[in-house]
Design an enzyme around this catalytic site. Sequence first.
Site, PDB file in Angstrom:
ATOM      1  N   GLY A   1       5.179  -8.133 -10.357  1.00  0.00           N
ATOM      2  CA  GLY A   1       5.965  -6.948 -10.669  1.00  0.00           C
ATOM      3  C   GLY A   1       6.513  -6.500  -9.164  1.00  0.00           C
TER       4      GLY A   1
ATOM      5  N   GLN B   1       8.774  -0.034  -3.446  1.00  0.00           N
ATOM      6  CA  GLN B   1       7.958  -0.736  -2.909  1.00  0.00           C
ATOM      7  C   GLN B   1       8.808  -1.624  -1.481  1.00  0.00           C
ATOM      8  OE1 GLN B   1       6.392  -2.707  -6.273  1.00  0.00           O
ATOM      9  NE2 GLN B   1       4.435  -2.601  -4.990  1.00  0.00           N
TER      10      GLN B   1
ATOM     11  N   CYS C   1      -1.859  -4.162  -6.640  1.00  0.00           N
ATOM     12  CA  CYS C   1      -0.586  -3.753  -6.288  1.00  0.00           C
ATOM     13  C   CYS C   1      -0.115  -4.379  -4.954  1.00  0.00           C
ATOM     14  CB  CYS C   1      -0.716  -2.305  -6.203  1.00  0.00           C
ATOM     15  SG  CYS C   1       1.259  -1.601  -5.877  1.00  0.00           S
ATOM     16  N   LEU C   2       0.869  -4.922  -4.758  1.00  0.00           N
ATOM     17  CA  LEU C   2       1.561  -5.534  -3.446  1.00  0.00           C
ATOM     18  C   LEU C   2       1.415  -4.429  -2.434  1.00  0.00           C
ATOM     19  CD1 LEU C   2       4.721  -7.631  -4.680  1.00  0.00           C
ATOM     20  CD2 LEU C   2       2.313  -8.320  -3.905  1.00  0.00           C
TER      21      LEU C   2
ATOM     22  N   HIS D   1       3.027  -0.364 -15.123  1.00  0.00           N
ATOM     23  CA  HIS D   1       2.828  -0.243 -13.724  1.00  0.00           C
ATOM     24  C   HIS D   1       3.905  -0.014 -12.559  1.00  0.00           C
ATOM     25  CE1 HIS D   1       0.365  -1.651  -9.987  1.00  0.00           C
ATOM     26  NE2 HIS D   1       1.490  -1.865  -9.601  1.00  0.00           N
ATOM     27  N   GLU D   2       4.875  -0.867 -13.203  1.00  0.00           N
ATOM     28  CA  GLU D   2       6.010  -0.786 -12.455  1.00  0.00           C
ATOM     29  C   GLU D   2       6.824   0.823 -12.421  1.00  0.00           C
ATOM     30  OE1 GLU D   2       6.413  -2.741  -9.917  1.00  0.00           O
ATOM     31  OE2 GLU D   2       4.704  -4.050 -10.504  1.00  0.00           O
TER      32      GLU D   2
ATOM     33  N   HIS E   1       5.606   3.216 -10.542  1.00  0.00           N
ATOM     34  CA  HIS E   1       6.211   3.396  -9.110  1.00  0.00           C
ATOM     35  C   HIS E   1       7.488   4.242  -8.998  1.00  0.00           C
ATOM     36  CE1 HIS E   1       3.448   0.631  -6.678  1.00  0.00           C
ATOM     37  NE2 HIS E   1       3.813  -0.012  -7.568  1.00  0.00           N
TER      38      HIS E   1
HETATM   39 NI    NI Z   1       2.294  -1.888  -7.767  1.00  0.00          NI
END
Ligand code: NI
Length: 161
Positions: A43, A48, A87-88, A129-130, A133
Amino acid sequence: MDIVTLGNEILRQKADPIEEINDEIVQLANDMIVRLDPKEGIGLAGPQIGVMKRIFIVHIEGDEPRVFINPSIINTSEDEIIYEEGCLSIPGVWADVKRPSVIQVQAWNEKGKPFRVEAKGIMARVIQHEYDHLEGVLFVDRLPEVKRSRLLAKYEKLKRA
Ligand code: NI
């Protein structure tokens, strides 16, 4: 398209609704799809990559990339489940997080078409999760204090290495 990492205040800001799904947004969605390597993550949300817009991409292996614009989570199950999340924006660390196991989401796709889905399993997880963000929330915020500080200490150590 660099990924913004923990410590950057951008990740703590609330993203703005997308007023119109125009060519610019279609391009953004495509760029995000290209940027998100499913081997790396499943995701990616606007903030991000420094874009404060309410958009995220989900790409689970074996499935096609899915675009969520102006999403709202309209229903969550009482039943919760634990999944390991990463998470990226916080590379190198993972932790078990408890969240509702089934959710209903309503959003628009990149063609400007509204849709509603009931998601469970990994799909429900990544959407939540997304979505976080877009609200300036990170998965580490959902951990108990002690677990969170331990994880963040580990992350800092990895970053220095
Ligand atoms: Ni993330």
